[in-house]
Design an enzyme around this catalytic site. Structure first.
Site, PDB file in Angstrom:
ATOM      1  N   LYS A 161      37.795  48.512  50.989  1.00 41.66           N
ATOM      2  CA  LYS A 161      39.333  48.568  51.531  1.00 41.66           C
ATOM      3  C   LYS A 161      40.283  47.381  50.749  1.00 41.66           C
ATOM      4  CE  LYS A 161      38.836  51.625  54.776  1.00 41.66           C
ATOM      5  NZ  LYS A 161      37.573  52.136  54.095  1.00 41.66           N
ATOM      6  N   ASP A 162      41.705  48.007  50.610  1.00 39.04           N
ATOM      7  CA  ASP A 162      42.439  47.143  49.961  1.00 39.04           C
ATOM      8  C   ASP A 162      42.499  45.661  50.568  1.00 39.04           C
ATOM      9  OD1 ASP A 162      44.745  49.351  48.578  1.00 39.04           O
ATOM     10  OD2 ASP A 162      43.474  50.034  50.280  1.00 39.04           O
ATOM     11  N   LYS A 163      43.007  44.875  49.429  1.00 36.51           N
ATOM     12  CA  LYS A 163      43.309  43.858  49.793  1.00 36.51           C
ATOM     13  C   LYS A 163      44.635  43.287  50.179  1.00 36.51           C
ATOM     14  CE  LYS A 163      43.397  38.919  48.035  1.00 36.51           C
ATOM     15  NZ  LYS A 163      43.109  37.992  46.843  1.00 36.51           N
TER      16      LYS A 163
ATOM     17  N   LYS B   9      40.924  42.953  58.774  1.00 35.20           N
ATOM     18  CA  LYS B   9      40.948  41.969  57.852  1.00 35.20           C
ATOM     19  C   LYS B   9      42.346  41.989  57.219  1.00 35.20           C
ATOM     20  CE  LYS B   9      38.931  44.102  53.846  1.00 35.20           C
ATOM     21  NZ  LYS B   9      40.324  44.393  53.112  1.00 35.20           N
TER      22      LYS B   9
ATOM     23  N   GLN C 251      42.919  50.630  42.584  1.00 35.77           N
ATOM     24  CA  GLN C 251      41.768  49.706  43.133  1.00 35.77           C
ATOM     25  C   GLN C 251      40.482  50.093  42.541  1.00 35.77           C
ATOM     26  OE1 GLN C 251      44.084  52.007  44.586  1.00 35.77           O
ATOM     27  NE2 GLN C 251      44.413  51.344  46.801  1.00 35.77           N
TER      28      GLN C 251
END
Length: 650
Positions: free
Chosen positions: A284-286, A255, A379
Site C-alpha cells: 500500500k501507498d506510503k 497505517k 509506486q
C-alpha cells in the site's frame, strides 16, 4: 532508459488541475477482501473489549522484561535481523570469530561450541535463535535452560557437500520459515545418482515436514521440496526443537505515512519475529492512510493485542484480530476502495466558460463509462528519482550483479542517514561502516550490507547479498522492469494501432472473472488472437484487449506490437533473455494485463470556495471528494490522471 509519460487517454474531456496527497487524510485506501468486504469493518476498541485481561497480561509481561537483561526492551524495538543489536557488539564479534573458525575447521570431526549468554525471556530466545540461523544457516542453536549455545550444524554440512553452500543456506532458511505449502527448488542436476542422494538426505532428515519430487524443464531435471500442509492433529515436536507449534493470527493494519515493509519491519521487531513471518495481500501507498489485511505467524491474538500501544506510537493501529489457519497469499483480494480529496481545482483554460461543476461532471462520467489505460502507477517503480526499481531489475535480468548492487545503493538528494550510508558505501565500498550508518528500519538495505560485509562486494558477494533478501523482494525488481515495458507497450499499441481491436491483438477468451485474474502468473491462459474477420466484424471491444508482461511463458501479439516487444527487449540487451536469473533463484513466467480498467461505484462531490470558508484548509479554490473501487493491481493515481488530464501535483 527513456521514461515515457502515461500519455494516452481514452476520453477527450477537458479535465482540470489539482493537488492530491496534501495530507495523508486526502488519500485513504481500504482493501476489499475476496468476499467483497472492506477490511476495516470493525475497530480495535471492539477487539480490546473481547480481551478484558489484556492490561494485566501486558503488565506481567513488562515485569518479566524488567527482570531480564537491561537492554532486552531495546532489542525488541530494533531490527530483529541485526545481531549487533540483539547480541550486543562484543558477543556479535565473538560469534563472527567463531563462524570463521568453523569455516577454517571444515572437515574436522571435533565439535566446537560458543555460548551466546543467557536469555530468561522465551520471546527474546526466539529472536536470537531465528536471527542467528538466518544470518548463519550453517550453525545449529540449542538451549540449555536459559543459555543459548551455537555449533556447526552437521545436517548443513552434509547438504553443502551434495549441493552448493549457497543452495544449502537458502534451503535451511526455507525450512526455518515453515510456511505450509511453500516450495524450494534446487538448481538443475543432470546426475540421477546425485539427485538420489539429495532426495535421500531430505527425506531422512526432514521427511515429516516435507516431500520431494523431481521434475524436468527444458531437458534439465531439478528437485523441488514442498512443505507439507499442517496436520489436523499436529503432534508435539521433539523436546530439543526450538520451534513452537505454528499458529497464525489475522488482523487489519491501519497505517499512516508508512511504507508497508517499513511497518512490518517495526512490528516484527516489537513482537520478536522475522519480517518474513508477516504475509499480506498487497503493498500500500506510503503517503496515505491505508487499511490492509495481514497475517502474522507464531504470534497469538493476545500477544498481538498486548502491543497495541507500541504500534500506535508509530502511526499504526490494528483491528479485527482473530486466529486463522494459514498465511495470507499475495494478490488474495478483490481490489481496493479509495476515498480521495483533490484540492486547489483550476481549469486548464483560464479563459474557459465552463465552471468547475461542469468540468468535474464531464470528466467523472467519461471515466466511469469508458475507463482508463491500465498503466502501472509510479509506486510500481519505487520512490527514487535518481534510480528506480526497473533499472535495478534490468541489471539483474542481465545477471550484472555488481552493477545492480551499485544501483540499489544509489542515493537520492538529501542528507538523511540512509542517503549518507549509501554514499559512504559507493565511495568506500566498506559495507560494515555503511551498515553502522544505515537506519534500523531500512530492512532491505541492512540485509544487503550484512551479506556484502561477510562475502565481499564482488560478483559472488553481490549474489549472496541479493539472496539475503526475501524472494518477494528480489522478484519485485524484475517485475518492475517488466511493468515499465508494459507501460511503453500500451503507449505504442494505442498510438500505432488505434482504439479498436485489430488483427493480431490478444484478447481474453475466458470468463470475466478470469480476466480480472490475468495479472497473475497463469500457466495456461485462455488467450485468443484476433483474426482479420473478427476485426472487420468488430467482434471484440478495446476493453477485452490484453497485453503481455514479458516473461518466458507468454504469447506476444501477432502484429506490429509483437515485433515492438522483441525490438524493445533487444534494445535493453535482452534479446535472448529466458527471464530466469538462476543464481538468484528467480523465474519470471510473465502474465497478461487488461489494456483498460474501469472504476466501480464511483461517487463525487465538489465543494466550492464559498462552502469551504471557515475551514482550515480553505484556499479560495474548489476541492473535489472522490470515492471509487478498483480491481487488484489497478492504480488510483492513474485513474486520476485520466480524470484530470493533468500531471498530478503532490
Amino acid at each position: 532508459m527513456e521514461r515515457p509519460s502515461l500519455s494516452c487517454f481514452i476520453s477527450d474531456h477537458e479535465g482540470f488541475h489539482g493537488t492530491i496527497k496534501q495530507s495523508p487524510q486526502d488519500f485513504v485506501v481500504i482493501e476489499i477482501d475476496i468476499n467483497g468486504q472492506l477490511v476495516n469493518s470493525s475497530n480495535v476498541q471492539e477487539e480490546l473489549r473481547k480481551s478484558p485481561s489484556r492490561s494485566s497480561q501486558a503488565s506481567k509481561r513488562d515485569d518479566k522484561l524488567k527482570q531480564s537483561k537491561p537492554d532486552d526492551t531495546d532489542i525488541l524495538n530494533q531490527d530483529c535481523f541485526d545481531l549487533n543489536i540483539i547480541l550486543g557488539p562484543a558477543v556479535n564479534q565473538e560469534l563472527e570469530h567463531f563462524t570463521n573458525k568453523v569455516r577454517v575447521r571444515a572437515g574436522e570431526q571435533e565439535k566446537v561450541e560458543l555460548s551466546l549468554g543467557t536469555y530468561p525471556d522465551k520471546h527474546l530466545r526466539a529472536v536470537v535463535h531465528r536471527a542467528v540461523r538466518y544470518n548463519f544457516p550453517f550453525l545449529q542453536t540449542v538451549t540449555n535452560q536459559s543459555e543459548i549455545r551455537v555449533r556447526e550444524d552437521p545436517d548443513f554440512k552434509e547438504l553443502a557437500s551434495l549441493a552448493s553452500e549457497g543452495e544449502a543456506e537458502e534451503f535451511f532458511r526455507f525450512i526455518d520459515a515453515k510456511v505450509p505449502g511453500s516450495a524450494f527448488t534446487f538448481l538443475p542436476d543432470d546426475s540421477k545418482e546425485h539427485r538420489t542422494s539429495v532426495h535421500h538426505f531430505v527425506s531422512r532428515r526432514f521427511g515429516k515436514l516435507v516431500e520431494t519430487k523431481s521434475f524436468t524443464d527444458q531437458q534439465r531435471t531439478s528437485i523441488t521440496v514442498r512443505l507439507r500442509e499442517r496436520s489436523k492433529h499436529p503432534k508435539k515436536r521433539a523436546a530439543d526443537s526450538q520451534e513452537e507449534l505454528i499458529l497464525y493470527t489475522a488482523f487489519t493494519l491501519r497505517k499512516e505515512n508508512l511504507e508497508t515493509l517499513e511497518a512490518i519491519s517495526y512490528m516484527a521487531a516489537v513482537l520478536g519475529v522475522l519480517p518474513s513471518d508477516f504475509t499480506y495481500a498487497g503493498i500500500k501507498d506510503k503517503r496515505a492512510i491505508t487499511y490492509q489485511a495481514m497475517v502474522v505467524k507464531k504470534i497469538s491474538p493476545e500477544r498481538l493485542l498486548d502491543k497495541v500501544s507500541e504500534f500506535e506510537r508509530r502511526g499504526m493501529q490494528i483491528s479485527r484480530v482473530r486466529p486463522v489457519s494459514e498465511p495470507l497469499k499475495l494478490g488474495r483480494l478483490q481490489g481496493n476502495h479509495f476515498d480521495l480529496v483533490i484540492r486547489d481545482l483550476k481549469p486548464h483554460d483560464k479563459h474557459g466558460v465552463r465552471g468547475p461543476q461542469q468540468l468535474v461532471k464531464e470528466a467523472v462520467e467519461n471515466v466511469k463509462n469508458r475507463g482508463f489505460v491500465n498503466y502501472y502507477g509510479p509506486q510500481r517503480f519505487g520512490s527514487g528519482s535518481c534510480v528506480q526499481a526497473d533499472q535495478v531489475g534490468l541489471e539483474l535480468l542481465k545477471e550484472k550483479m555488481e552493477a545492480s548492487v551499485k544501483l540499489f545503493f544509489t542515493p537520492e538528494e538529501g542528507e538523511d542517514l540512509q542517503n549518507k550510508a549509501k554514499r559512504h558505501f559507493l565511495l568506500t565500498g566498506n559495507a560494515k561502516e555503511s551498515l553502522a550508518l544505515m537506519p534500523a528500519y531500512k530492512a532491505r538495505e541492512r540485509l544487503m550490507l550484512r551479506a556484502l560485509h561477510r562475502y565481499g562486494s564482488g560478483q559472488e558477494g553481490c549474489i549472496r547479498g541479493w539472496l539475503s533478501l526475501p524472494h518477494s523482494m528480489r522478484v519485485f525488481y524484475l517485475h518492475s522492469y517488466c511493468s515499465r515495458v508494459w507501460n511503453e507497450a500500451a503507449n505504442y499499441r494505442l498510438q500505432k494501432l488505434g482504439f479498436k481491436p485489430v488483427q493480431g491483438d490478444l484478447v481474453w477468451a475466458g470468463s470475466e472473472k478470469g480476466l480480472k485474474d490475468t495479472t497473475k502468473e497463469l500457466n495456461t491462459p485462455q488467450v485468443h488472437v484476433v483474426t482479420s474477420e473478427e476485426e472487420k466484424d468488430e467482434v471484440f471491444s478495446l476493453d477485452q484487449v490484453i497485453l503481455p508482461m514479458p516473461g518466458n511463458s507468454v504469447k506476444y501479439p501477432e502484429n506490429l506490437l509483437g515485433q515492438w516487444y522483441h525490438d524493445r527487449l533487444a534494445q535493453d540487451g535482452l534479446g535472448q533473455c529466458r527471464f530466469r536469473v538462476t543464481p538468484l533463484k528467480l523465474n519470471v513466467p510473465g502474465c497478461y494485463r487488461p489494456l483498460l480498467a474501469k472504476p466501480q461505484n464511483i461517487t463525487y462531490s465538489l465543494r466550492t470556495a464559498e462552502e469551504q470558508q471557515g475551514q482550515s484548509d480553505e484556499t479560495g479554490t474548489p476541492s473535489l471528494s472522490l470515492a471509487f473501487d478498483l480491481d487488484t493491481s489497478c492504480y488510483a493515481t492513474v485513474c486520476l490522471i485520466e480524470i484530470m488530464k493533468s500531471n498530478l501535483s503532490q
